[in-house]
Design a protein around this motif. Structure first.
Motif, PDB file in Angstrom:
ATOM      1  N   ASP A  40     -19.512 -57.318  13.071  1.00 43.65           N
ATOM      2  CA  ASP A  40     -18.625 -57.246  11.911  1.00 43.65           C
ATOM      3  C   ASP A  40     -19.400 -57.039  10.601  1.00 43.65           C
ATOM      4  OD1 ASP A  40     -19.853 -59.719  11.851  1.00 43.65           O
ATOM      5  OD2 ASP A  40     -18.015 -60.839  11.426  1.00 43.65           O
ATOM      6  N   SER A  41     -20.565 -56.433  10.686  1.00 43.57           N
ATOM      7  CA  SER A  41     -21.408 -56.199   9.519  1.00 43.57           C
ATOM      8  C   SER A  41     -20.615 -55.497   8.417  1.00 43.57           C
ATOM      9  CB  SER A  41     -22.613 -55.341   9.923  1.00 43.57           C
ATOM     10  OG  SER A  41     -23.511 -55.217   8.860  1.00 43.57           O
ATOM     11  N   VAL A  42     -20.913 -55.890   7.179  1.00 42.06           N
ATOM     12  CA  VAL A  42     -20.243 -55.315   6.016  1.00 42.06           C
ATOM     13  C   VAL A  42     -21.273 -54.555   5.194  1.00 42.06           C
ATOM     14  CG1 VAL A  42     -19.000 -55.864   3.888  1.00 42.06           C
ATOM     15  CG2 VAL A  42     -18.552 -57.179   5.971  1.00 42.06           C
ATOM     16  N   TRP A  43     -20.942 -53.312   4.853  1.00 46.18           N
ATOM     17  CA  TRP A  43     -21.824 -52.460   4.064  1.00 46.18           C
ATOM     18  C   TRP A  43     -21.119 -52.004   2.793  1.00 46.18           C
ATOM     19  CZ3 TRP A  43     -24.656 -47.962   6.947  1.00 46.18           C
ATOM     20  CH2 TRP A  43     -25.430 -48.462   8.001  1.00 46.18           C
ATOM     21  N   ARG A  44     -21.930 -51.821   1.759  1.00 45.29           N
ATOM     22  CA  ARG A  44     -21.550 -50.971   0.641  1.00 45.29           C
ATOM     23  C   ARG A  44     -22.659 -49.946   0.565  1.00 45.29           C
ATOM     24  NH1 ARG A  44     -23.659 -50.503  -3.875  1.00 45.29           N
ATOM     25  NH2 ARG A  44     -24.374 -52.644  -4.116  1.00 45.29           N
ATOM     26  N   ASN A  45     -22.300 -48.695   0.747  1.00 42.97           N
ATOM     27  CA  ASN A  45     -23.276 -47.602   0.697  1.00 42.97           C
ATOM     28  C   ASN A  45     -22.766 -46.603  -0.336  1.00 42.97           C
ATOM     29  OD1 ASN A  45     -25.674 -46.442   2.483  1.00 42.97           O
ATOM     30  ND2 ASN A  45     -24.398 -44.740   1.782  1.00 42.97           N
ATOM     31  N   ARG A  46     -23.427 -46.555  -1.471  1.00 42.20           N
ATOM     32  CA  ARG A  46     -22.954 -45.774  -2.607  1.00 42.20           C
ATOM     33  C   ARG A  46     -21.547 -46.274  -2.948  1.00 42.20           C
ATOM     34  NH1 ARG A  46     -26.168 -40.686  -3.096  1.00 42.20           N
ATOM     35  NH2 ARG A  46     -27.520 -40.593  -1.285  1.00 42.20           N
ATOM     36  N   SER A  47     -20.530 -45.426  -2.795  1.00 37.06           N
ATOM     37  CA  SER A  47     -19.157 -45.835  -3.112  1.00 37.06           C
ATOM     38  C   SER A  47     -18.323 -46.081  -1.855  1.00 37.06           C
ATOM     39  CB  SER A  47     -18.484 -44.767  -3.979  1.00 37.06           C
ATOM     40  OG  SER A  47     -18.438 -43.538  -3.275  1.00 37.06           O
ATOM     41  N   GLU A  48     -18.969 -46.112  -0.691  1.00 37.34           N
ATOM     42  CA  GLU A  48     -18.246 -46.350   0.561  1.00 37.34           C
ATOM     43  C   GLU A  48     -18.390 -47.801   0.995  1.00 37.34           C
ATOM     44  OE1 GLU A  48     -18.102 -43.517   3.895  1.00 37.34           O
ATOM     45  OE2 GLU A  48     -19.600 -42.381   2.753  1.00 37.34           O
ATOM     46  N   THR A  51     -17.180 -51.496   7.515  1.00 36.64           N
ATOM     47  CA  THR A  51     -17.150 -52.771   8.225  1.00 36.64           C
ATOM     48  C   THR A  51     -17.226 -52.529   9.717  1.00 36.64           C
ATOM     49  OG1 THR A  51     -15.783 -53.749   6.501  1.00 36.64           O
ATOM     50  CG2 THR A  51     -15.869 -54.913   8.603  1.00 36.64           C
ATOM     51  N   GLY A  52     -18.209 -53.141  10.381  1.00 29.59           N
ATOM     52  CA  GLY A  52     -18.317 -53.119  11.832  1.00 29.59           C
ATOM     53  C   GLY A  52     -19.118 -51.956  12.383  1.00 29.59           C
ATOM     54  N   ARG A  53     -19.645 -52.178  13.576  1.00 28.22           N
ATOM     55  CA  ARG A  53     -20.503 -51.179  14.216  1.00 28.22           C
ATOM     56  C   ARG A  53     -19.841 -49.826  14.430  1.00 28.22           C
ATOM     57  NH1 ARG A  53     -23.566 -54.732  18.779  1.00 28.22           N
ATOM     58  NH2 ARG A  53     -24.943 -55.869  17.376  1.00 28.22           N
ATOM     59  N   PRO A  54     -18.582 -49.755  14.894  1.00 29.77           N
ATOM     60  CA  PRO A  54     -17.990 -48.418  15.074  1.00 29.77           C
ATOM     61  C   PRO A  54     -17.955 -47.607  13.780  1.00 29.77           C
ATOM     62  CG  PRO A  54     -16.696 -50.049  16.271  1.00 29.77           C
ATOM     63  CD  PRO A  54     -17.692 -50.810  15.428  1.00 29.77           C
ATOM     64  N   GLU A  55     -17.636 -48.256  12.658  1.00 31.36           N
ATOM     65  CA  GLU A  55     -17.640 -47.541  11.378  1.00 31.36           C
ATOM     66  C   GLU A  55     -19.053 -47.153  10.971  1.00 31.36           C
ATOM     67  OE1 GLU A  55     -15.405 -49.072   8.045  1.00 31.36           O
ATOM     68  OE2 GLU A  55     -13.780 -49.719   9.357  1.00 31.36           O
ATOM     69  N   ILE A  56     -20.030 -48.015  11.257  1.00 34.52           N
ATOM     70  CA  ILE A  56     -21.433 -47.697  10.958  1.00 34.52           C
ATOM     71  C   ILE A  56     -21.848 -46.444  11.722  1.00 34.52           C
ATOM     72  CG2 ILE A  56     -23.823 -48.473  11.320  1.00 34.52           C
ATOM     73  CD1 ILE A  56     -22.786 -51.358  10.705  1.00 34.52           C
ATOM     74  N   VAL A  57     -21.518 -46.375  13.000  1.00 30.72           N
ATOM     75  CA  VAL A  57     -21.873 -45.210  13.820  1.00 30.72           C
ATOM     76  C   VAL A  57     -21.236 -43.948  13.251  1.00 30.72           C
ATOM     77  CG1 VAL A  57     -21.588 -44.141  16.096  1.00 30.72           C
ATOM     78  CG2 VAL A  57     -22.333 -46.529  15.918  1.00 30.72           C
ATOM     79  N   ARG A  58     -19.949 -44.004  12.905  1.00 31.78           N
ATOM     80  CA  ARG A  58     -19.268 -42.817  12.346  1.00 31.78           C
ATOM     81  C   ARG A  58     -19.896 -42.401  11.016  1.00 31.78           C
ATOM     82  NH1 ARG A  58     -14.864 -45.486  14.680  1.00 31.78           N
ATOM     83  NH2 ARG A  58     -14.268 -46.503  12.716  1.00 31.78           N
ATOM     84  N   PHE A  59     -20.188 -43.387  10.173  1.00 29.21           N
ATOM     85  CA  PHE A  59     -20.803 -43.096   8.880  1.00 29.21           C
ATOM     86  C   PHE A  59     -22.153 -42.396   9.057  1.00 29.21           C
ATOM     87  CE2 PHE A  59     -24.052 -44.363   5.853  1.00 29.21           C
ATOM     88  CZ  PHE A  59     -23.543 -43.837   4.678  1.00 29.21           C
ATOM     89  N   LEU A  60     -23.010 -42.957   9.924  1.00 27.14           N
ATOM     90  CA  LEU A  60     -24.351 -42.386  10.113  1.00 27.14           C
ATOM     91  C   LEU A  60     -24.293 -41.002  10.751  1.00 27.14           C
ATOM     92  CD1 LEU A  60     -26.287 -45.590  11.209  1.00 27.14           C
ATOM     93  CD2 LEU A  60     -26.417 -44.415   8.998  1.00 27.14           C
ATOM     94  N   ALA A  61     -23.376 -40.780  11.669  1.00 22.88           N
ATOM     95  CA  ALA A  61     -23.224 -39.448  12.274  1.00 22.88           C
ATOM     96  C   ALA A  61     -22.859 -38.419  11.200  1.00 22.88           C
ATOM     97  CB  ALA A  61     -22.174 -39.483  13.383  1.00 22.88           C
ATOM     98  N   ARG A  62     -21.934 -38.778  10.302  1.00 22.09           N
ATOM     99  CA  ARG A  62     -21.561 -37.881   9.190  1.00 22.09           C
ATOM    100  C   ARG A  62     -22.749 -37.649   8.269  1.00 22.09           C
ATOM    101  NH1 ARG A  62     -17.567 -41.462   8.056  1.00 22.09           N
ATOM    102  NH2 ARG A  62     -18.410 -41.797   5.970  1.00 22.09           N
TER     103      ARG A  62
END
Length: 154
Positions: A40-48, A51-62
């Motif tokens: 359930d990791s929470v990120w703020r990356n620039r203006s995005e 939350t969570g590993r599945p979103e992290i994977v999608r973000f990094l792939a993009r």
């Protein structure tokens, strides 16, 4: 799942954690990178906000579909207990061949098992000419003898 080194951090273990993160991100493998974070990791990356590993994977792939020839260096700025602050710079090009160096800072917070539960990143992009590039190693892990940020004057 445990991800040593574990908090509380020392200078040595904070540097080890930063290098492990750098190596994982230089792999440009979203699944591999996501395993260093809590479910359930929470990120703020620039203006995005992520939350969570599945979103992290999608973000990094993009990210890595857009930021080609990505090479990153991280350096510890400060640490205390279960937190580490790093500064970083990475170089990449877009699909038109324009090069950039992105500079930033990250604040990390870890759980007792050494997984990152919070990542707050502030990043700025600087267009550079190809001749201004400082990162020339083959894609993947930065060689141990390659200078870090301080040695490169970044």
């Amino acid at each position: 799942m445990s991800r040593p080194p574990l908090p509380p951090f020392t200078l040595e273990t904070a540097a080890q954690k930063a290098r492990m993160a750098e190596d994982a991100w230089n792999s440009r493998d979203p699944e591999r990178v996501s395993l260093a974070y809590t479910e359930d990791s929470v990120w703020r990356n620039r203006s995005e906000f992520i939350t969570g590993r599945p979103e992290i994977v999608r973000f990094l792939a993009r990210k890595w579909a857009r930021e080609l020839d990505y090479r990153l260096i991280k350096e510890v700025w400060a640490w205390h207990d279960n937190r580490i602050a790093v500064r970083f710079a990475y170089e990449w090009r877009d699909d038109s061949g324009h090069w950039f160096r992105s500079y930033g800072n990250e604040n990390w917070e870890f759980d007792a098992a050494g997984l990152m539960r919070r990542r707050l990143a502030s990043i700025n992009d600087l267009p550079i000419n190809e001749g201004e590039r400082k990162y020339h190693w083959p894609l993947g892990r930065r060689p141990d003898d390659h200078p870090g940020l301080s040695e490169l004057g970044l």
